[in-house]
Design a protein around this motif. Structure first.
Motif, short mmCIF file in Angstrom:
data_model
loop_
_atom_site.label_atom_id
_atom_site.label_comp_id
_atom_site.label_asym_id
_atom_site.label_seq_id
_atom_site.Cartn_x
_atom_site.Cartn_y
_atom_site.Cartn_z
N GLU A 227 0.84 -1.19 0.00
CA GLU A 227 0.00 0.00 0.00
C GLU A 227 0.88 1.25 0.00
OE1 GLU A 227 -3.15 -0.15 -0.49
OE2 GLU A 227 -3.21 2.03 -0.53
N SER A 230 2.53 1.80 -3.30
CA SER A 230 1.51 2.24 -4.24
C SER A 230 1.16 3.71 -4.02
CB SER A 230 0.30 1.33 -4.06
OG SER A 230 -0.84 1.93 -4.56
N HIS A 234 1.90 6.96 -6.51
CA HIS A 234 0.85 7.84 -7.04
C HIS A 234 1.12 9.29 -6.69
CE1 HIS A 234 -1.56 3.97 -6.71
NE2 HIS A 234 -1.06 4.08 -7.92
N ARG A 237 3.61 10.70 -9.00
CA ARG A 237 3.19 10.88 -10.39
C ARG A 237 2.55 12.24 -10.64
NH1 ARG A 237 0.90 4.96 -11.63
NH2 ARG A 237 2.69 4.21 -12.80
N THR A 238 1.91 12.79 -9.61
CA THR A 238 1.23 14.07 -9.83
C THR A 238 2.22 15.21 -10.12
OG1 THR A 238 -0.62 13.30 -8.52
CG2 THR A 238 -0.46 15.65 -8.84
N LEU A 240 5.14 14.84 -11.16
CA LEU A 240 5.82 14.45 -12.40
C LEU A 240 5.00 14.88 -13.62
CD1 LEU A 240 8.42 12.89 -12.91
CD2 LEU A 240 7.06 10.84 -13.20
N ALA A 276 9.45 8.32 -14.56
CA ALA A 276 8.14 7.70 -14.76
C ALA A 276 8.30 6.18 -14.88
CB ALA A 276 7.47 8.27 -16.00
N ASP A 280 6.87 3.12 -12.56
CA ASP A 280 6.12 1.99 -13.12
C ASP A 280 6.71 0.66 -12.65
OD1 ASP A 280 4.47 3.69 -14.42
OD2 ASP A 280 5.41 3.46 -16.41
N ASP A 284 5.19 -2.31 -10.36
CA ASP A 284 5.11 -3.69 -10.86
C ASP A 284 5.70 -4.65 -9.84
OD1 ASP A 284 3.78 -3.26 -13.15
OD2 ASP A 284 5.52 -3.32 -14.48
N ARG A 287 3.47 -5.03 -6.90
CA ARG A 287 2.29 -5.82 -7.28
C ARG A 287 2.64 -7.30 -7.36
NH1 ARG A 287 0.83 -2.03 -11.38
NH2 ARG A 287 -0.83 -0.69 -10.59
N GLN A 292 -0.60 -9.32 -6.59
CA GLN A 292 -1.75 -8.55 -7.08
C GLN A 292 -1.75 -8.42 -8.58
OE1 GLN A 292 -1.64 -4.83 -5.10
NE2 GLN A 292 -2.74 -5.55 -3.31
N MET A 293 -0.61 -8.77 -9.19
CA MET A 293 -0.57 -8.60 -10.63
C MET A 293 -1.44 -9.68 -11.26
SD MET A 293 2.57 -8.09 -13.19
CE MET A 293 2.76 -6.41 -12.71
N SER A 294 -2.41 -9.23 -12.01
CA SER A 294 -3.28 -10.24 -12.60
C SER A 294 -2.88 -10.47 -14.05
CB SER A 294 -4.73 -9.80 -12.50
OG SER A 294 -4.86 -8.48 -12.95
N ARG A 341 1.93 -9.08 -21.32
CA ARG A 341 3.07 -9.31 -20.43
C ARG A 341 4.26 -9.87 -21.18
NH1 ARG A 341 1.04 -6.23 -16.73
NH2 ARG A 341 -0.75 -7.09 -15.64
#
Lengths: 585, 135
Positions: A227, A230, A234, A237-238, A240, A276, A280, A284, A287, A292-294, A341
């Motif tokens: 969490e 994550s 985020h 990123r803003t 950025l 960036a 990412d 990854d 995740r 959590q990566m589906s 993927r």
């Protein structure tokens, strides 16, 4: 070790003994009373009370077996019996009417001795002494003739037998008392043992509780970590976005700037892209770690996946003056994959190859059939990897090469992510490389079909297991898999599964059983090595009696993967080798 | 093709750059910095397109978009308002959740931050081409 049977048989034998004493006593009384009656000179003149006593004695003998056990076990039982019997024999003596007073006193004296005496020998010796004294008195008063009368000759053995009998009873009582003391000691020590066992059980339960708590905490911690990563990503990123947008808006004005200033803007732009990209990759990784990566698996055409990557990286290759070739074996079957993927993985490998290959070099992307798999490889004629780099290149944040050389750097996460993604397809990303000669990264993806689905499903399940800090994986290789067709093996596995459910915790949500690749896989969640060993021995014991038997191997993990890079598929492979069977191909 | 666009974001720097680019492209741009204000503006003014940040103070972007679609179902507006969501929470790796959020919000597109301004204008042009602007 004392069993439950020993504990219950002790009191039972004691009440049986008491019953025996009671019956013996009855018999002796009958004999004694009969003797008193017979001692009369004329049998017919024997008084009626004696006959009644004999009759009562005979009747009471039948009473014995009817006595309730509780009465027999009562501590006052024998004492009461002795008292009643003393009264009985006394009544009998009085009733016979031929007892002289001296004999009567002697008789009571012996009873007194018997009551005081602690054992048989003493009582008998005491009685003998009393009898000797009696003889002596008779001898002194009436001469030898008085000794030889019938009544005297009868009286002495009678006294002796009464004494012996009482002595015997007292002896038995003493033994019994001792025995019941011992028994009480045994019972109390048993109770203590039981208390110890209960204490151990309680402690174990507490430990299990603590461990569960630790497990849950670790799980929560890893959730918090994910969490956190994550959220941070985020938040990054803003700002950025603002920087990137501002730089983008500067682009039309670049021409108005001087040469060095133009370059500075480009540096800023390049690094925004890099930042960036790092974010990412970080996301990854977190995740993948959190499972959590589906992935959405579907049959995919190899050519189209690889062509897409080639198209997107062609400009970079041209910029570096490299020849990039794509060689796909004709008529390849579709792969069972998440095309996006696999594209990401190949793109990663290809951009690495381009990055580390000097101008004029060659990069080749190939796809070939290998049994039921398709092998995809990216080979270059670049700088290659040293032995150490080759070992560590898949570690997160590891940067290959000399840190002093001015190389364009990535995040150091690309290969780690790629390896995890390949693992989700049941494969393993591998590298062959020599310094200055080039590298070849390759991996296998299963061709679409039931086998591929099975492998991929298991990998997905394993990613869920990885949320547990402890787990054990048992791989069961049935003995009959060699040379049998798939349907038969599936049937054998089904039977084994059913049988295993009889010895394993059926209700447990912590037991996962899955048939895959001709093996039966048992995953015990929250179970560490010790727990795994216990279950393994259970399973082995069961298999000993099963025709399709086979072997079991154990792999255990304190969150062994994916943190240490191993995948579920690799765990099965390791366990299968441990079970002494052919490696899963 | 020019249009009247409402941009909703609480990050002034992002707003400034996006507005500049959109104005350059000839669009008329209004700004709101929270969801409730934005809803009021959507109800009052006739907009051709909504650019909506997801992480807003108060009502988040998904919910604002959801309310706009609710209003549309009630017949408050004459026609459907195209909505583009902007978000830093890249859910492309979790397609199920992404789909869930998109279905809930009823937005037409989602663009992940950081984005290319050209990419944004391209998306805007595409959506506007689907639904011609009013007047």
């Amino acid at each position: 070790m004392t069993t439950a049977a020993d504990r219950t048989s002790l009191p039972r034998s004691m009440s049986a003994l008491r019953l025996r004493v009671f019956v013996l006593l009855r018999l002796t009384l009958i004999i004694a009373t009969s003797y008193l009656a017979l001692a009369q000179s004329d049998f017919r003149s024997a008084p009626a009370p004696l006959a009644i006593l004999i009759l009562l004695g005979l009747l009471s003998n039948f009473l014995g077996p009817l006595l309730p056990r509780r009465l027999l076990e009562s501590p006052k039982f024998l004492a009461t019996v002795i008292l009643v019997d003393t009264a009985w024999i006394t009544v009998a003596l009085v009733a016979s009417g031929r007892v002289s007073a001296d004999f009567f006193y002697l008789y009571f004296f012996i009873l007194f001795l018997a009551a005081m005496g602690e054992n048989l020998t003493l009582i008998v010796l005491g009685t003998l002494a009393v009898c000797a004294a009696y003889f002596f008195i008779l001898l002194a008063s009436g001469g030898i003739a008085s000794l030889l009368t019938t009544s005297t000759l009868i009286r002495v053995p009678f006294l002796l037998s009464v004494a012996t009998f009482y002595g015997y009873l007292v002896d038995r009582l003493r033994h019994e008392r001792q025995r019941s003391h011992q028994e009480a000691a045994v019972i109390s020590s048993l109770r203590e043992n039981q208390r110890d066992i209960e204490e151990v059980n309680r402690r174990l339960e507490r430990e299990i509780g603590v461990r569960r708590q630790a497990e849950e905490q670790l799980k929560r911690l890893s959730e918090v970590k994910t969490e956190f990563v994550s959220t941070v990503s985020h938040e990054l990123r803003t700002p950025l976005t603002s920087i990137k947008n501002a730089l983008d808006l500067l682009r039309p004005a670049l021409d108005e700037l001087g040469e060095p200033q133009q370059r500075f803007v480009q540096i800023a732009q390049r690094n925004v892209r890099r930042l960036a990209h790092i974010i990412d990759d970080l996301l990854d990784v977190s995740r993948i770690e959190a499972g959590q990566m589906s992935f959405s698996f579907a049959p995919a055409r190899v050519e189209s996946v690889l062509a897409a990557v080639m198209t997107s990286l062609q400009p970079e290759a041209e910029k570096s003056s490299l020849k990039v070739a794509l060689q796909v074996e004709p008529e390849l079957p579709d792969i069972w994959a998440d095309a996006q993927r696999i594209e990401q993985v190949v793109s990663n490998l290809l951009s690495n190859a381009i990055k580390f290959t000097p101008a004029g070099g060659r990069v080749t992307v190939t796809a070939e059939r290998r049994d039921d798999d398709i092998e995809i490889a990216v080979a270059d004629t670049g700088i290659g990897l040293s032995d150490e780099d080759r070992e560590r290149v898949f570690e997160p944040f590891y940067q290959a090469g000399d840190s002093l050389t001015d190389r364009v750097k990535g995040t150091g996460l690309g290969l780690a992510i790629s390896r995890s993604m390949v693992a989700a397809h049941g494969g393993d990303l591998l590298v062959e490389s020599r310094p200055a000669e080039g590298s070849r990264f390759h991996f296998k993806v299963p061709a679409a079909g039931p086998r591929a689905t099975e492998i991929v499903d298991f990998e997905r399940a394993c990613r869920e297991y990885s949320a547990y800090p402890f787990f054990s994986l048992l791989v069961l290789v049935p003995a009959v898999t060699e040379g049998k067709d798939a349907e038969e093996i599936v049937a054998v596995l089904g039977r084994l599964k059913e049988q295993l459910l009889t010895v394993l915790p059926r209700s447990s949500d912590r037991l996962h059983m899955q048939a895959a690749c001709g093996r039966l896989l048992l995953v015990l969640l929250g179970t560490d090595r010790d727990g795994g060993l216990i279950v393994r021995s259970k399973v082995e014991r069961l298999l000993a009696g099963v025709e399709a038997g086979g072997r079991v191997a154990l792999v255990h993990g304190p969150a062994a993967f994916p943190e240490d890079g191993r995948t579920g598929f690799q765990l099965i492979r390791a366990a299968t080798i441990a079970a002494g069977r052919r490696e899963i191909t | 093709m020019t249009a009247k666009i409402l941009m909703v974001d609480d990050e002034p720097d992002v707003v400034e750059t996006v507005r500049y680019r959109l104005q350059q492209a000839g669009h008329e741009v209004d700004i709101a910095d929270n969801g409730l204000v934005a809803l009021g503006m959507v109800r009052a003014g006739k907009y051709d397109l909504l650019v909506l940040d997801v992480m807003l103070p108060g009502e988040n972007g998904y919910r604002v978009a959801h309310y706009v679609r609710e209003d549309e179902r009630q017949g408050v507006y004459e026609r459907r308002l195209p909505i583009i969501l902007l978000t830093a929470r890249d859910l492309s790796a979790e397609p199920e959740r992404e789909k869930m959020f998109m279905d809930f919000s009823g937005a037409d597109r989602v663009i992940y931050k950081p984005f290319d301004l050209d990419h944004l204008t391209r998306n805007i042009d595409e959506l506007l081409a689907e639904v011609p602007p009013a007047g």
